[in-house]
Design a protein around this motif. Structure first.
Motif, PDB file in Angstrom:
ATOM      1  N   CYS A  31      38.273  36.298  45.533  1.00  0.00           N
ATOM      2  CA  CYS A  31      39.378  36.041  44.607  1.00  0.00           C
ATOM      3  C   CYS A  31      40.083  34.825  44.944  1.00  0.00           C
ATOM      4  O   CYS A  31      40.677  34.977  46.067  1.00  0.00           O
ATOM      5  CB  CYS A  31      40.421  37.258  44.332  1.00  0.00           C
ATOM      6  SG  CYS A  31      41.715  36.775  43.278  1.00  0.00           S
ATOM      7  N   CYS A  34      44.157  36.037  45.517  1.00  0.00           N
ATOM      8  CA  CYS A  34      44.728  36.842  46.676  1.00  0.00           C
ATOM      9  C   CYS A  34      43.755  36.998  47.700  1.00  0.00           C
ATOM     10  O   CYS A  34      44.057  37.469  48.849  1.00  0.00           O
ATOM     11  CB  CYS A  34      44.925  38.277  46.068  1.00  0.00           C
ATOM     12  SG  CYS A  34      43.367  39.396  46.009  1.00  0.00           S
ATOM     13  N   CYS A  56      40.396  40.316  38.973  1.00  0.00           N
ATOM     14  CA  CYS A  56      40.347  40.946  40.075  1.00  0.00           C
ATOM     15  C   CYS A  56      40.988  42.200  40.035  1.00  0.00           C
ATOM     16  O   CYS A  56      42.148  42.333  39.491  1.00  0.00           O
ATOM     17  CB  CYS A  56      41.188  39.986  41.036  1.00  0.00           C
ATOM     18  SG  CYS A  56      41.517  40.894  42.844  1.00  0.00           S
ATOM     19  N   CYS A  59      44.541  42.020  42.313  1.00  0.00           N
ATOM     20  CA  CYS A  59      45.840  41.362  41.747  1.00  0.00           C
ATOM     21  C   CYS A  59      45.691  41.007  40.431  1.00  0.00           C
ATOM     22  O   CYS A  59      46.844  40.485  40.008  1.00  0.00           O
ATOM     23  CB  CYS A  59      45.983  40.283  42.527  1.00  0.00           C
ATOM     24  SG  CYS A  59      44.782  38.765  42.207  1.00  0.00           S
TER      25      CYS A  59
END
Ligand code: ZN
Lengths: 97, 199
Positions: A31, A34, A56, A59
């Protein structure tokens, strides 16, 4: 219904196979937002939309957008910094130069 | 619903097809969403117009409700091919919100709670064609349909009517939004069937 539900990333397999031969279900992705790395099959995919939106699981940032027009497709993966794809072992290894 | 309304412009329906090309009529109101539904408290809700020179105009929920209210009755057209006729809303015209904004910008990027964005020419937000709405069919706009407040720009495909709208950024250069960067048309006129880039 007050909360939109999502599907898991396995549902991306069919649509992605239209573009690539990669088996996405065994791929890992990182990701961009994050930094979490995990199976692409674990993405939260929102499909009641003008395209598929894969987020994701950690997050909820957008990692994949796939839009399918009648004769074209668009894939936006700016939210995915890499895809790690399992590959067959190479048959021969180059020796030291 | 069921009764086809001529709409607030008073155009006679018999003069034109009721539906743009490639659309089908629906009586219900499908929920489309590209992510989790944001939950925005009215105590902290705000709408902000930021001009290209950096100046900002800000409204709280109470301030929005104190502005002159309009009740547009409009047809809406989703790019996923459903259309819904004679929908009734209440909200504040963008003409009202833009009245005191000093700008020479030609473009706007609407942005939302939850991160969604969509771009429109600023001219399309003027002339009684665009609103920030908070009421649908006589009731507070449900969160799944974009409440507390969403954009309503019914002459363009409905992805331009940003749900959970938080503000507008006025821009001298066009900046494509969430779907416009992923293949969808920059303008999105349903009557010219501008669904995808190049249409
Ligand atoms: Zn993340």
């Amino acid at each position: 219904m007050t909360e939109m539900s999502y599907l898991d990333g396995n549902m991306l397999d069919g649509p992605m196979h239209e573009l690539f031969t990669v088996d996405l279900s065994t791929a890992m992705g990182r990701c961009e937002n994050c930094g979490m790395t995990g199976s692409m099959a674990s993405l939260h995919v929102y499909s009641h939309a003008p395209g598929l939106v894969g987020r994701c699981p950690s997050c909820e940032a957008v990692m994949v957008r796939l839009v399918r027009g009648p004769d074209r497709a668009w894939l936006d993966m700016r939210g995915t910094t890499y895809l790690q794809v399992p590959m067959p072992m190479e048959q021969t290894f180059p020796g030291p130069l | 619903m069921g009764i086809v309304s001529p709409g607030f412009q008073g155009r006679p329906r018999t003069q034109e097809p009721a539906l743009p090309p490639g659309q089908y009529l629906t009586e219900d109101f499908p929920v489309l969403s590209a992510g989790p539904t944001p939950r925005v408290s009215l105590d902290t809700w705000e709408f902000v117009i930021s001009a290209e020179n950096g100046s900002e105009h800000r409204w709280s929920w109470q301030e929005l409700m104190a502005l002159p209210q309009e009740t547009p009755m409009v047809d809406i057209h989703c790019v996923t091919r459903w259309s819904k006729l004679g929908t009734t809303w209440q909200g504040v015209s963008l003409d009202t919100l833009l009245a005191d904004v000093d700008t020479g910008a030609h473009f706007a990027l609407a942005h939302s709670y939850g991160g969604y964005t969509t771009n429109l020419p600023l001219d399309d937000l003027r002339g009684g064609r665009a609103w920030v709405v908070h009421t649908f069919d006589g009731a507070p706009l449900p969160a799944e349909h974009g409440g507390p407040a969403r954009m309503l720009v019914p002459h363009l495909y409905f992805w331009k009517s940003a749900k959970w709208v938080r503000g507008l950024r006025l821009k001298t250069m066009d900046e494509p939004g969430f779907w416009e960067t992923a293949g969808y048309h920059d303008y999105g006129d349903p009557w010219r069937e501008q669904r995808y880039q190049g249409d």
